[in-house]
Design an enzyme around this catalytic site. Structure first.
Site, PDB file in Angstrom:
ATOM      1  CG  ASN A 261      -9.533  -5.211   9.401  1.00  0.00           C
ATOM      2  OD1 ASN A 261     -10.938  -4.331   9.688  1.00  0.00           O
ATOM      3  ND2 ASN A 261      -9.580  -7.121   9.545  1.00  0.00           N
TER       4      ASN A 261
ATOM      5  CD  GLU B 169       7.378  -7.253  -3.730  1.00  0.00           C
ATOM      6  OE1 GLU B 169       6.607  -6.236  -2.736  1.00  0.00           O
ATOM      7  OE2 GLU B 169       7.664  -8.439  -3.059  1.00  0.00           O
TER       8      GLU B 169
ATOM      9  CD  GLU C   6     -11.360 -10.357   9.712  1.00  0.00           C
ATOM     10  OE1 GLU C   6     -11.255 -11.621   8.728  1.00  0.00           O
ATOM     11  OE2 GLU C   6     -11.251  -9.151   9.538  1.00  0.00           O
TER      12      GLU C   6
ATOM     13  CG  HIS D  27      -4.003  -6.899  11.214  1.00  0.00           C
ATOM     14  ND1 HIS D  27      -4.883  -6.710  11.413  1.00  0.00           N
ATOM     15  CD2 HIS D  27      -4.320  -7.107   9.566  1.00  0.00           C
ATOM     16  CE1 HIS D  27      -6.042  -7.488  10.743  1.00  0.00           C
ATOM     17  NE2 HIS D  27      -5.588  -7.840   9.773  1.00  0.00           N
TER      18      HIS D  27
ATOM     19  N   GLY E  84       1.001  -6.975   0.702  1.00  0.00           N
ATOM     20  CA  GLY E  84      -0.463  -7.360   1.279  1.00  0.00           C
ATOM     21  C   GLY E  84      -1.549  -7.625   0.893  1.00  0.00           C
TER      22      GLY E  84
ATOM     23  CG  MET F  59     -12.113  -7.599   5.875  1.00  0.00           C
ATOM     24  SD  MET F  59     -12.203  -8.271   7.868  1.00  0.00           S
ATOM     25  CE  MET F  59     -14.358  -7.284   8.269  1.00  0.00           C
TER      26      MET F  59
ATOM     27  CE1 TYR G 267      -4.204  -1.638   0.258  1.00  0.00           C
ATOM     28  CE2 TYR G 267      -2.738  -3.613   0.853  1.00  0.00           C
ATOM     29  CZ  TYR G 267      -4.081  -3.328   0.442  1.00  0.00           C
ATOM     30  OH  TYR G 267      -4.343  -4.051   0.374  1.00  0.00           O
ATOM     31  N   GLY G 268       1.831   1.357   1.370  1.00  0.00           N
ATOM     32  CA  GLY G 268       2.279   2.532   1.293  1.00  0.00           C
ATOM     33  C   GLY G 268       3.321   2.516  -0.335  1.00  0.00           C
TER      34      GLY G 268
ATOM     35  N   GLY H 144       3.347   0.752   7.036  1.00  0.00           N
ATOM     36  CA  GLY H 144       3.006   0.207   8.655  1.00  0.00           C
ATOM     37  C   GLY H 144       3.779  -0.082   9.065  1.00  0.00           C
TER      38      GLY H 144
ATOM     39  N   GLY I 215      -8.414 -10.442   2.929  1.00  0.00           N
ATOM     40  CA  GLY I 215      -9.103 -10.076   2.976  1.00  0.00           C
ATOM     41  C   GLY I 215      -9.906  -8.896   2.486  1.00  0.00           C
TER      42      GLY I 215
ATOM     43  CG  PHE J  94      -5.775  -2.139   3.178  1.00  0.00           C
ATOM     44  CD1 PHE J  94      -6.623  -1.966   2.060  1.00  0.00           C
ATOM     45  CD2 PHE J  94      -6.330  -3.858   2.790  1.00  0.00           C
ATOM     46  CE1 PHE J  94      -8.035  -1.864   1.863  1.00  0.00           C
ATOM     47  CE2 PHE J  94      -7.364  -3.919   2.745  1.00  0.00           C
ATOM     48  CZ  PHE J  94      -8.071  -3.723   2.254  1.00  0.00           C
TER      49      PHE J  94
HETATM   50  P1  FAD Z   1       2.616  -4.528   3.003  1.00  0.00           P
HETATM   51  O1  FAD Z   1       1.878  -5.018   2.355  1.00  0.00           O
HETATM   52  O2  FAD Z   1       3.344  -5.617   3.542  1.00  0.00           O
HETATM   53  O3  FAD Z   1       3.789  -4.747   0.960  1.00  0.00           O
HETATM   54  C1  FAD Z   1       5.415  -5.250   1.426  1.00  0.00           C
HETATM   55  C2  FAD Z   1       6.379  -5.005   0.497  1.00  0.00           C
HETATM   56  O4  FAD Z   1       7.620  -4.963   0.377  1.00  0.00           O
HETATM   57  C3  FAD Z   1       5.543  -6.491  -0.408  1.00  0.00           C
HETATM   58  O5  FAD Z   1       5.342  -7.178  -1.345  1.00  0.00           O
HETATM   59  C4  FAD Z   1       6.792  -7.314   0.251  1.00  0.00           C
HETATM   60  O6  FAD Z   1       7.361  -8.563  -0.680  1.00  0.00           O
HETATM   61  C5  FAD Z   1       7.935  -6.289   0.064  1.00  0.00           C
HETATM   62  N1  FAD Z   1       9.336  -6.328   0.501  1.00  0.00           N
HETATM   63  C6  FAD Z   1       9.784  -6.268   1.775  1.00  0.00           C
HETATM   64  N2  FAD Z   1      11.207  -6.973   1.972  1.00  0.00           N
HETATM   65  C7  FAD Z   1      11.647  -6.195   1.062  1.00  0.00           C
HETATM   66  C8  FAD Z   1      13.074  -5.680   0.321  1.00  0.00           C
HETATM   67  N3  FAD Z   1      13.638  -5.987   1.200  1.00  0.00           N
HETATM   68  N4  FAD Z   1      12.983  -6.075  -1.137  1.00  0.00           N
HETATM   69  C9  FAD Z   1      12.491  -6.122  -1.484  1.00  0.00           C
HETATM   70  N5  FAD Z   1      11.375  -5.920  -1.097  1.00  0.00           N
HETATM   71  C10 FAD Z   1      10.750  -6.018  -0.083  1.00  0.00           C
HETATM   72  N6  FAD Z   1      -5.919  -5.746   6.374  1.00  0.00           N
HETATM   73  C11 FAD Z   1      -6.365  -4.622   6.495  1.00  0.00           C
HETATM   74  O7  FAD Z   1      -7.251  -3.701   6.486  1.00  0.00           O
HETATM   75  N7  FAD Z   1      -8.394  -5.563   5.848  1.00  0.00           N
HETATM   76  C12 FAD Z   1      -7.837  -6.763   6.265  1.00  0.00           C
HETATM   77  O8  FAD Z   1      -9.375  -7.684   4.980  1.00  0.00           O
HETATM   78  C13 FAD Z   1      -6.593  -7.261   5.605  1.00  0.00           C
HETATM   79  N8  FAD Z   1      -6.353  -9.325   5.793  1.00  0.00           N
HETATM   80  C14 FAD Z   1      -5.338  -9.682   6.262  1.00  0.00           C
HETATM   81  C15 FAD Z   1      -5.387 -10.691   6.247  1.00  0.00           C
HETATM   82  C16 FAD Z   1      -3.696 -12.060   5.832  1.00  0.00           C
HETATM   83  C17 FAD Z   1      -3.814 -13.280   5.644  1.00  0.00           C
HETATM   84  C18 FAD Z   1      -3.367 -10.393   5.935  1.00  0.00           C
HETATM   85  C19 FAD Z   1      -1.367 -11.187   5.955  1.00  0.00           C
HETATM   86  C20 FAD Z   1      -2.987  -9.512   6.093  1.00  0.00           C
HETATM   87  C21 FAD Z   1      -4.329  -8.304   6.157  1.00  0.00           C
HETATM   88  N9  FAD Z   1      -4.456  -7.706   6.252  1.00  0.00           N
HETATM   89  C22 FAD Z   1      -5.994  -6.844   6.307  1.00  0.00           C
HETATM   90  C23 FAD Z   1      -3.061  -6.507   6.368  1.00  0.00           C
HETATM   91  C24 FAD Z   1      -2.708  -5.517   5.288  1.00  0.00           C
HETATM   92  O9  FAD Z   1      -2.678  -6.623   3.998  1.00  0.00           O
HETATM   93  C25 FAD Z   1      -1.229  -5.036   5.278  1.00  0.00           C
HETATM   94  O10 FAD Z   1      -1.739  -4.236   6.914  1.00  0.00           O
HETATM   95  C26 FAD Z   1      -0.850  -4.304   4.893  1.00  0.00           C
HETATM   96  O11 FAD Z   1      -0.543  -5.469   3.363  1.00  0.00           O
HETATM   97  C27 FAD Z   1       0.709  -3.505   4.939  1.00  0.00           C
HETATM   98  O12 FAD Z   1       0.477  -2.672   3.683  1.00  0.00           O
HETATM   99  P2  FAD Z   1       2.900  -2.066   3.085  1.00  0.00           P
HETATM  100  O13 FAD Z   1       2.260  -1.192   2.756  1.00  0.00           O
HETATM  101  O14 FAD Z   1       2.941  -1.447   5.147  1.00  0.00           O
HETATM  102  O15 FAD Z   1       2.960  -3.229   3.228  1.00  0.00           O
END
Ligand code: FAD
Length: 496
Positions: free
Chosen positions: A475, A35, A352, A437, A109, A116, A15-16, A465, A114, A477
């Site tokens: 939740n 990635e 949930e 999370h 993520g 949500m 997301y970020g 995050g 899910g 995201f």
């Molecule tokens: P992420 O989405 O985790 O993205 C980080 C990315 O960086 C990943 O693709 C990773 O592979 C990559 N990365 C890491 N280290 C490196 C590196 N050194 N070099 C290159 N790439 C790298 N949240 C909700 O709000 N609603 C929901 O319904 C929900 N359900 C969930 C269900 C599951 C099973 C899981 C696991 C999570 C769920 N979440 C949900 C949480 C949500 O997905 C996360 O909070 C969100 O994805 C975090 O976003 P982010 O941008 O911080 O990082």
């Protein structure tokens, strides 16, 4: 290519990272996204990109030889199975006291979650991000995030009639009979598509048990939303199966070292590029691990003492309840949850109503609770082992269990029912060994300034995050996305 120079490099495509890439590109900046996971754009031999939860195969887990299902038992029997080691989509990353589930691949993520999409209640926001102007967030950035993510809500009339939400209706009945507010929870799944799945006019995804290991249809992951728009600018390139290992200052720029991986996780090449600006978007755990190691090993020694601190699990805890025979939850369950039970103010828990999409009638109600757990852990560099540790303690889930019980003890007592003891082990009620999370580790206004700048190093930013201090009350995201929208707008206006 090795030796290249890029104006902006984004580590991670969740997301970020996706928000940062889109907005930078729209401001005229060329962006390269790195990635570590796969692209997830090519079908396997079965014609599908993703596998489902009932038949996890090589695509399911990140570099494991055995599955590690969050719900790992059924009827008291272990359900994990051997799989070939592969750069699969779901990482079950194990620390001393907790397993942290994360998505791996282009979309982060959003590929596995899910969907949500919950905006915290306004009155709770001050506890989530105390240094952020709530008016701005609720007037501008939450609406912008919800629009960008494609958030929608189930049609209540269809909800009341469809077989696939029988489990949610049972959840509603039990919540309401115990006096708890039942709420519909928005989601990024395409609700029109789901109605067509139920009508049998399109291939099934949510109704075929697809969720944890990806959805082949219907889900609006970041691939369909922010990342599609970012690519359409023509200014954004993405390198999957590349993992950033170092970011070091070099003559007013940064030298970024990147391992290229094959699909069994081996490094096949090491590349070095330079970047004017680097955005850490590797997720709470990924960003924290990088920053803690780079600080401790003297690559970025000027990072402040808050790096690695303030990490929380968003109070996640799971449980199931055994219903009476007259309360079946349905053999056909949508894998996309659409409802919750709100007892945050009184009991510190938001639960949930989750699916158990086994394909058979289980008479079980299943819940993932988000609770106001006060514990915060810290990442630290373990030089002897050459890795970053997290000091979360297994016993720290106790407050979460107590808060979840404010809902489910009362429901059990009202309904004359009991907890399921067969879903997380042999006679084990609580799924208290994990989180979906992870939040924190480079907290806003502590490890960074109030917009995510790592101020000791101009041009380094945290945008994911890791900025959020351990809990979002719901939740996470939508909050991660909205905060990234806020911060990147300021960074573009003042730093470029
Ligand atoms: P992420 O989405 O985790 O993205 C980080 C990315 O960086 C990943 O693709 C990773 O592979 C990559 N990365 C890491 N280290 C490196 C590196 N050194 N070099 C290159 N790439 C790298 N949240 C909700 O709000 N609603 C929901 O319904 C929900 N359900 C969930 C269900 C599951 C099973 C899981 C696991 C999570 C769920 N979440 C949900 C949480 C949500 O997905 C996360 O909070 C969100 O994805 C975090 O976003 P982010 O941008 O911080 O990082």
């Amino acid at each position: 290519a090795s030796g290249a120079h890029v104006p902006a490099l984004v580590i991670g495509t969740g997301y970020g990272g996706s928000v940062a890439a889109l907005r930078l590109a729209q401001a005229g900046v060329d962006v390269h996204m790195i990635e570590m996971g796969m692209a997830w754009d090519t079908p396997g031999s079965d014609g599908k990109i993703f596998c489902n939860t009932r038949e996890p195969d090589y695509r399911s887990y990140w570099l494991r030889t055995r599955t590690k299902a969050p719900l790992n038992y059924f009827l008291g029997l272990p359900i994990d199975r051997d799989i070939p080691r592969h750069t699969g989509i779901l990482d079950a990353e194990e620390f001393g006291g907790i397993t942290v589930y994360q998505g791996r691949g282009v979309g982060g993520g959003s590929l596995v979650n899910g969907g949500m999409a919950v905006t915290p209640k306004r009155e709770n926001f001050g506890a989530v991000l105390p240094s952020v102007d709530a008016d701005e967030m609720y007037d501008v950035y939450y609406p912008r995030a919800n629009a960008g993510l494609g958030v929608g809500t189930v049609d209540p009339a269809w909800f009341d009639s469809t077989a696939c939400y029988q489990y949610s209706r049972v959840g509603r009945k039990h919540a309401q009979r115990s006096g708890f507010p039942f709420v519909f929870v928005p989601d990024v799944y395409d609700w029109d598509y789901m109605e067509q799945e139920a009508a049998g006019t399109v291939p099934r995804s949510a109704l075929a048990g697809e969720i944890l290991y990806g959805n082949n249809h219907g889900k609006k992951s970041l691939q369909q939303t922010y990342l599609a728009r970012a690519r359409a600018t023509g200014r954004v390139t993405v390198s999957p199966l590349h993992r950033v290992t170092s970011v070091a200052p070099a003559a007013g720029r940064y030298t970024v070292v990147i391992d290229q991986l094959n699909t069994t996780g081996d490094t096949t090449a090491v590349k070095t590029v330079t970047a004017d600006r680097v955005f850490f978007a590797a997720g709470s755990v990924g960003t924290s691990k990088l920053l803690v190691r780079l600080k401790a090993t003297g690559v970025l020694p000027g990072l402040n003492g808050e790096i690695g601190r303030g990490w929380g699990d968003n109070g996640n805890v799971m449980c199931g309840r055994a219903n009476h025979l007259w309360d079946p939850t349905g053999a056909l369950q949508s894998a996309i949850p659409c409802s919750g039970i709100d007892n945050w103010a009184a009991g510190g828990a938001f639960a949930e109503v989750a699916p158990l999409p086994t394909g058979i009638e289980t008479f079980a109600s299943f819940y993932l609770s988000i609770t106001r757990n006060p514990h915060r852990a810290e990442f630290s560099w373990n030089a002897a082992a050459g890795r970053v540790d997290l000091n979360w303690q297994a016993s720290w889930k106790r407050p979460s269990i107590d808060m979840a019980r404010t809902i489910f003890d009362r429901i059990n007592s009202r309904e004359g029912t009991i907890y399921r003891t067969d879903l997380f082990g042999v006679y084990k009620i609580w799924g208290d060994h994990l989180t979906y999370h992870p939040l924190g580790g480079a907290v806003l206004n502590r490890a960074t300034d109030n917009y995510g700048r790592l101020t000791a190093y101009p041009g380094l930013y945290v945008v994911d995050g890791a900025l959020i201090p351990g809990n979002t009350t719901v939740n996470p995201f939508v909050t991660i996305t909205a905060l990234a929208e806020r911060n990147i707008e300021r960074i573009i206006a003042t730093d470029l």
